[in-house]
Design an enzyme around this catalytic site. Structure first.
Site, PDB file in Angstrom:
ATOM      1  N   LYS A 113      14.643  43.189  86.393  1.00 35.66           N
ATOM      2  CA  LYS A 113      15.270  44.278  87.146  1.00 35.66           C
ATOM      3  C   LYS A 113      15.725  45.402  86.210  1.00 35.66           C
ATOM      4  CE  LYS A 113      15.343  43.162  91.594  1.00 35.66           C
ATOM      5  NZ  LYS A 113      14.845  44.062  92.666  1.00 35.66           N
ATOM      6  N   GLY A 141      33.657  19.324 108.116  1.00 32.76           N
ATOM      7  CA  GLY A 141      34.857  18.724 107.561  1.00 32.76           C
ATOM      8  C   GLY A 141      34.640  17.953 106.283  1.00 32.76           C
ATOM      9  N   TYR A 188      15.060  37.073  85.772  1.00 31.07           N
ATOM     10  CA  TYR A 188      15.198  37.961  86.925  1.00 31.07           C
ATOM     11  C   TYR A 188      15.977  39.218  86.550  1.00 31.07           C
ATOM     12  CZ  TYR A 188      16.860  39.626  91.493  1.00 31.07           C
ATOM     13  OH  TYR A 188      17.175  40.391  92.582  1.00 31.07           O
ATOM     14  N   ARG A 228       4.199  41.872 103.000  1.00 33.25           N
ATOM     15  CA  ARG A 228       2.999  41.298 102.384  1.00 33.25           C
ATOM     16  C   ARG A 228       1.935  41.040 103.437  1.00 33.25           C
ATOM     17  NH1 ARG A 228       4.065  36.365  98.462  1.00 33.25           N
ATOM     18  NH2 ARG A 228       1.806  36.653  98.306  1.00 33.25           N
ATOM     19  N   HIS A 229       2.395  40.609 104.622  1.00 29.95           N
ATOM     20  CA  HIS A 229       1.481  40.355 105.721  1.00 29.95           C
ATOM     21  C   HIS A 229       2.049  41.001 106.969  1.00 29.95           C
ATOM     22  CE1 HIS A 229      -0.409  37.475 103.050  1.00 29.95           C
ATOM     23  NE2 HIS A 229       0.764  36.895 102.874  1.00 29.95           N
ATOM     24  N   ARG A 285      10.362  39.813  93.625  1.00 20.61           N
ATOM     25  CA  ARG A 285      10.395  38.371  93.371  1.00 20.61           C
ATOM     26  C   ARG A 285      11.854  38.055  93.097  1.00 20.61           C
ATOM     27  NH1 ARG A 285       9.885  34.065  89.439  1.00 20.61           N
ATOM     28  NH2 ARG A 285       8.354  32.525  90.180  1.00 20.61           N
ATOM     29  N   PHE A 334      16.073  39.722 104.460  1.00 20.38           N
ATOM     30  CA  PHE A 334      17.444  39.713 104.969  1.00 20.38           C
ATOM     31  C   PHE A 334      18.047  41.113 104.990  1.00 20.38           C
ATOM     32  CE2 PHE A 334      22.073  38.762 103.925  1.00 20.38           C
ATOM     33  CZ  PHE A 334      22.413  38.430 105.231  1.00 20.38           C
ATOM     34  N   SER A 391      29.089  42.335 101.908  1.00 23.29           N
ATOM     35  CA  SER A 391      28.518  42.024 103.212  1.00 23.29           C
ATOM     36  C   SER A 391      27.268  42.868 103.439  1.00 23.29           C
ATOM     37  CB  SER A 391      29.531  42.296 104.328  1.00 23.29           C
ATOM     38  OG  SER A 391      29.707  43.692 104.503  1.00 23.29           O
ATOM     39  N   ILE A 392      26.371  42.359 104.244  1.00 21.42           N
ATOM     40  CA  ILE A 392      25.146  43.088 104.551  1.00 21.42           C
ATOM     41  C   ILE A 392      25.468  44.441 105.178  1.00 21.42           C
ATOM     42  CG2 ILE A 392      24.883  41.989 106.808  1.00 21.42           C
ATOM     43  CD1 ILE A 392      22.006  42.838 104.416  1.00 21.42           C
TER      44      ILE A 392
END
Length: 323
Positions: A149, A194, A145, A36-37, A76, A14, A210-211
């Site tokens: 980090k 709704g 996690y 990774r690929h 990860r 992302f 925000s990105i």
């Protein structure tokens, strides 16, 4: 002026996609992206390399030739439903061993700067109302996690002291924007349809980023002299309650918001009894960050407001048919 070669790990994620899109428009940089690929989703002027599994044995030398800057996004990531029997070991394998292995090889290859995207979870899981985390607080990670980090950060700073390779650490809060997944996507779907939500009486404060704002800070940190060997927190610079966020999201979606004023204490009790205490902390608790250091050292402030970012997120949601 010659272009600097930047290696972006996790380029198909992302944040990676948005960063690559932004850097492709900046003639100061040339890009190589690792995944990774191998993926064909990158722009034609971006080189790509497959490195396989990210751990302490990954060979990065083919990707590091002539690279001057590394932006390390691959990780990860934190998940709500952990399936590994030993989560801390699994996180350490990728986030600690994998990160430090890359950083050591980068230093040997002559990389000048290593930008590491960490997590606000290094600071902790929440703040008292009105008392935000700062970049210079003593870390207090709680979950595996966040611990992984933090350990990666410590290893990187030690490596910087030993080798002279500059390290920049950025700890984002919750990142959102066009194409966001997980909880924010679910919230937008509920609001669009709704669905009445029992979240109309929550007076907490949460920092989001925000990105666009996160990517903007990363770009500044690629070569700003004052960023070297520093830690930065990042947010939109405006904190909002869960109730306020849902109302703003509804306005961005142009939908009426149906929020029921259920007392937070009752919600918290129900969440604990149903085994969803972690979710209740995100919805009911506060987590604020102070980004004054970013302006003081870098002259950086968020270029996009919370309302602007929510509007672009909602527009993408509507146009992409995710409702």
């Amino acid at each position: 002026m010659s272009s600097k070669l930047v290696l972006v790990t996790g380029g198909s994620g992302f944040v990676g996609k948005s960063l690559i899109k932004t850097l492709c428009m900046d003639q100061r940089y040339k890009l190589i992206a690792s995944t990774r690929h191998l993926s064909g989703s990158f722009p034609s002027d971006v080189s790509s390399v497959s490195v396989g599994t990210l751990d302490g044995e990954t060979d990065w030398q083919p990707a590091l030739k002539d690279v001057g800057i590394v932006v390390h996004l691959a990780a990860r990531v934190h998940v709500m439903r952990e399936s590994d029997a030993d989560p801390l070991t699994a996180f350490r394998k990728v986030n600690v061993d994998g990160t430090l292995n890359l950083a050591r090889q980068a230093a040997v290859a002559g990389v000048k700067r290593f930008v590491f995207i960490s997590s606000i979870k290094v600071n902790g899981e929440g703040t008292p109302f009105g008392k935000p985390y700062t970049a210079d607080d003593v870390p207090a990670p709680i979950d595996p996690y966040g611990v992984s980090k933090h350990e990666a950060e410590q290893g990187l700073l030690a490596l910087a002291a030993d080798t002279g390779m500059e390290v920049v650490i950025i700890r984002p809060v919750l990142v959102y924007g066009p194409g966001v997944k997980a909880n924010m996507l679910s919230m937008m779907r509920w609001l669009y349809r709704g669905v009445p939500l029992p979240l109309g009486a929550i007076d907490n404060r949460r920092s989001l980023v925000s990105i666009e704002n996160l990517v903007d800070l990363i770009v500044v940190c690629l070569d700003h002299p004052a960023a070297a060997n520093q830690i930065f927190l990042v947010s939109d610079g405006e904190d909002v309650s869960t109730t306020g966020l849902l109302r703003r999201m509804g306005a961005s979606l142009d939908r009426p918001v149906r929020l029921l004023p259920v007392p937070p204490g009752l919600l918290r009790c129900m969440a604990v009894l149903s085994g969803k205490g972690a979710i209740s902390q995100r919805l009911l608790g506060s987590l604020q960050v102070d980004i004054e250091k970013n302006y003081r050292l870098l002259g950086w402030s968020p270029p996009v407001t919370l309302n602007q970012a929510l509007l672009s997120t909602a527009r993408h949601f509507l146009e992409s048919g995710q409702a």
